[in-house]
Each structure stands twice: as C-alpha cells, then as structure tokens.
Design a protein around this motif. Structure first.
Motif, PDB file in Angstrom:
ATOM      1  N   UNK A   1       0.830  -1.204   0.000  1.00 34.50           N
ATOM      2  CA  UNK A   1       0.000   0.000   0.000  1.00 34.50           C
ATOM      3  C   UNK A   1       0.865   1.255   0.000  1.00 34.50           C
ATOM      4  N   UNK A   2       1.928   1.250   0.785  1.00 33.14           N
ATOM      5  CA  UNK A   2       2.827   2.413   0.836  1.00 33.14           C
ATOM      6  C   UNK A   2       3.468   2.655  -0.526  1.00 33.14           C
ATOM      7  N   UNK A   3       3.914   1.590  -1.174  1.00 30.80           N
ATOM      8  CA  UNK A   3       4.524   1.728  -2.498  1.00 30.80           C
ATOM      9  C   UNK A   3       3.525   2.272  -3.505  1.00 30.80           C
ATOM     10  N   UNK A   4       2.300   1.744  -3.472  1.00 24.61           N
ATOM     11  CA  UNK A   4       1.260   2.244  -4.376  1.00 24.61           C
ATOM     12  C   UNK A   4       0.948   3.709  -4.095  1.00 24.61           C
ATOM     13  N   UNK A   5       0.949   4.082  -2.817  1.00 26.24           N
ATOM     14  CA  UNK A   5       0.670   5.465  -2.446  1.00 26.24           C
ATOM     15  C   UNK A   5       1.730   6.412  -3.000  1.00 26.24           C
ATOM     16  N   UNK A   6       2.993   6.072  -2.819  1.00 28.73           N
ATOM     17  CA  UNK A   6       4.088   6.945  -3.253  1.00 28.73           C
ATOM     18  C   UNK A   6       4.089   7.103  -4.774  1.00 28.73           C
ATOM     19  N   UNK A   7       4.073   5.978  -5.475  1.00 29.71           N
ATOM     20  CA  UNK A   7       4.127   6.041  -6.939  1.00 29.71           C
ATOM     21  C   UNK A   7       2.851   6.648  -7.516  1.00 29.71           C
ATOM     22  N   UNK A   8       1.710   6.215  -6.974  1.00 25.87           N
ATOM     23  CA  UNK A   8       0.438   6.716  -7.489  1.00 25.87           C
ATOM     24  C   UNK A   8       0.256   8.199  -7.261  1.00 25.87           C
TER      25      UNK A   8
ATOM     26  N   UNK B   1      -8.863   9.528  -8.191  1.00 24.79           N
ATOM     27  CA  UNK B   1      -7.711   8.678  -7.855  1.00 24.79           C
ATOM     28  C   UNK B   1      -6.864   9.316  -6.758  1.00 24.79           C
ATOM     29  N   UNK B   2      -6.658  10.629  -6.844  1.00 28.50           N
ATOM     30  CA  UNK B   2      -5.852  11.314  -5.832  1.00 28.50           C
ATOM     31  C   UNK B   2      -6.536  11.254  -4.469  1.00 28.50           C
ATOM     32  N   UNK B   3      -7.834  11.513  -4.438  1.00 30.26           N
ATOM     33  CA  UNK B   3      -8.572  11.469  -3.175  1.00 30.26           C
ATOM     34  C   UNK B   3      -8.566  10.070  -2.580  1.00 30.26           C
TER      35      UNK B   3
ATOM     36  N   UNK C   1      -5.140   0.520  -9.672  1.00 30.48           N
ATOM     37  CA  UNK C   1      -5.858   1.317 -10.653  1.00 30.48           C
ATOM     38  C   UNK C   1      -5.406   2.775 -10.622  1.00 30.48           C
ATOM     39  N   UNK C   2      -5.163   3.299  -9.418  1.00 24.32           N
ATOM     40  CA  UNK C   2      -4.716   4.689  -9.285  1.00 24.32           C
ATOM     41  C   UNK C   2      -3.321   4.891  -9.859  1.00 24.32           C
ATOM     42  N   UNK C   3      -2.545   3.831  -9.887  1.00 28.25           N
ATOM     43  CA  UNK C   3      -1.184   3.905 -10.418  1.00 28.25           C
ATOM     44  C   UNK C   3      -1.171   3.736 -11.936  1.00 28.25           C
TER      45      UNK C   3
END
Length: 315
Positions: A25-32, A66-68, A270-272
């Motif tokens: 989740x952290x990786x997806x958050x940073x990249x996304x 996606x950002x929200x 999906x957000x990424x």
C-alpha cells in the motif's frame, strides 16, 4: 482485517502478512500520488482542462478521484502495520474509499461511453450533446455517489473491530451491497461492450495503417484489462465471503478475509495505472508530460509522438 483478537501465534502469523500488505500500500501510495499529481498539474496549468474538449473534463475528474482515494492509503497502511483501527476512522475511511473508487469507476465508464458514441455512432448528435455537458454530468456523479455511499458510514463494509458479531441483513446493509456490486459489474460489462464495438469500428475505418490500428486496439483493451485485474477479483471475493457467512468454520472465514484484504491492495493499482494510460493514449498529453518531467526522453520519443496515431478523444 483480522490481525487482532486471537491467539498470539495467529497474531504473529497474521502480522507478517499484513506488514507485507502495508508495504504494498505504501509503495502504491508513493508512486500513485507522484504520477497523479504530475498529471493533474498538467491538466490545470498546461492543458486548462475547463477550456478543453469534453473528455478532458471527465479525465480530470477521474484523476481527482484517484488522488482522493490515494490520500487515505497511509491510514490503511498504518492500520495494517498496527493490526488495529479505530471504529470511527474505519468508517470514515471506508466512506472515502467507496466514494472515490466509485467516482473513478463512474468516470472511466462515462469516458468509454463517450468514446463509443464518438466512434461507433457519430451521427447521434443528441446523445453526444448530452455527453458534452461534462461539468453538469461530473457534478451529478459526485453528488449521486455521495448519497449512495452514506450506508458505508452507517454500518461498515467489514467489521471495524474483530470482536463484533457477523452482520445481520438489514435494508441499509442490503443497499450497501447492491451499490457495491452494481458499481463494479455493470460498468465492467459496459466497458467490454463499448470496447468490442469500438475495435470493430476501428477495423472498418482503418486503411493500411496497421500500426495505428494495433495501438488503438491495445489502448481500448488496456482499460478493460486494468479494470478486470483491479476490481473484479476483490468483488468476487466479497461475494464469496457473503455466501459463506455462517456456513463455514471460523478459520475458513479468516482465510477469505485475508484474501479480500490482499485483493483490496491490488485494487489500488488502478490509481497507479490510470496516469500511465493517459500518457499512452494521447500524443499531445504524452509529449507534454515527457517535456515537463522526463525531458531526457524527449529526443528518443519524438519520432513516435510525431505520428499522432494514438487515440483518446476519438473526435
């Protein structure tokens, strides 16, 4: 989430799994977040989306959703690591998750419908005129989803505390489940139908340019593929969990919920992937993005960009 309220051995076993989920989740958050922020920067300050074509406004709302959705991921990762969560925080997070994920799916579907009519039925001007009311349609989608997502605040999607008993069917829970499955499965079938018809139409219109046709087909099918990978598995797992509720041993329920939590992590991809599809689907957007953030690739990518054969507007 089932990291707590059990024996010490189970806690240790589950903690390792949920720490892995947290890392994902952290990786997806940073990249996304990096990708989506750069995309929305281009929409606002370079493309001035409010002055652009209809599809740009829908794309902007898709990026915003996606950002929200990504903003809430640090809390999700923290809960995975700590194997606990406050009930109020849990419900607020679920509300935002359902609202923004629902908005992302809705705008993705509207974009596909707009492309479908633009390519397959360009003569249906009344429908296209309605779809060009993108600001009004966008506001309607956000308001409607906000109303339909309220049940997630009243009663959480999953128990926000492992000590709570299994939910009993009530009108609120029934509405919540109907909304959840409707906003995933109906858009999926719409996307599949629109994609098939668009590809058939492109094959008929394409004359000699096989590269253009292959790229257009790839982009159309990529949307369906990303949707299927990100959303269908965790929706199906949710259906399985509802089906086996009260019918199997507790250990088997725990396994299903662990699988569900893992597939929820997958759904955040999906957000990424959305920003990547934006860059691939518009020659104008791709050129602008590379020139702004990846200028060292511009010389290499320029010949490909100049061909202007990637479809997104279909206008």
């Amino acid at each position: 989430m089932l990291c707590f309220g059990r024996t010490d051995d189970n806690i240790d076993q589950n903690r390792a799994l949920y720490i892995f989920y947290s890392s994902v989740v952290v990786l997806e958050f940073i990249l996304g977040l990096l990708l989506n922020i750069t995309v929305i920067h281009l929409f606002v300050f370079k493309l001035k989306f409010w002055k652009s074509k209809t599809i740009d406004i829908f794309l902007f709302n898709l990026v915003l959703a996606d950002i929200l959705l990504l903003i809430g991921l640090p809390v999700k990762a923290y809960n995975f690591q700590q194997c606990s969560e406050q009930k109020v925080v849990c419900k607020v997070q679920l509300f935002l998750q359902f609202l923004n994920r629902g908005a992302s799916i809705a705008f993705l579907t509207v974009i596909s419908i707009y492309r479908y009519f633009s390519v397959v039925h360009p003569g249906k001007r009344k429908v296209l005129r309605i779809l060009r009311l993108s600001p009004q349609i966008s506001v309607f989608i956000w308001v409607l989803l906000g109303i339909l997502t309220i049940p997630a605040m009243l009663q959480s999607f999953f128990r926000c505390n492992s000590s709570e008993k299994d939910e009993q069917i009530s009108p609120i829970i029934l509405l919540r489940e109907i909304v959840f499955f409707t906003q995933i499965f109906i858009p999926f079938f719409v996307l599949v139908y629109c994609s098939i018809r668009i590809i058939r139409r492109l094959k008929q219109k394409s004359v000699g340019d096989k590269t253009k046709l292959r790229r257009a087909m790839f982009l159309v099918t990529s949307v369906v593929f990303v949707f299927a990978v990100c959303f269908l598995p965790y929706a199906i797992t949710r259906a399985v969990q509802l089906h086996i509720n009260g019918l199997v041993m507790k250990e088997e329920k725990v396994t299903v919920v662990k699988l569900y939590d893992g597939l929820v992590c997958l759904s955040y991809l999906n957000c990424l992937l959305d920003p990547i599809l934006y860059c691939l689907s518009s020659s104008k957007f791709k050129k602008l993005y590379i020139s702004m953030y990846l200028p060292f690739l511009l010389e290499k990518e320029q010949p490909e960009i100049a061909c202007n054969c990637i479809l997104i507007h279909f206008e």
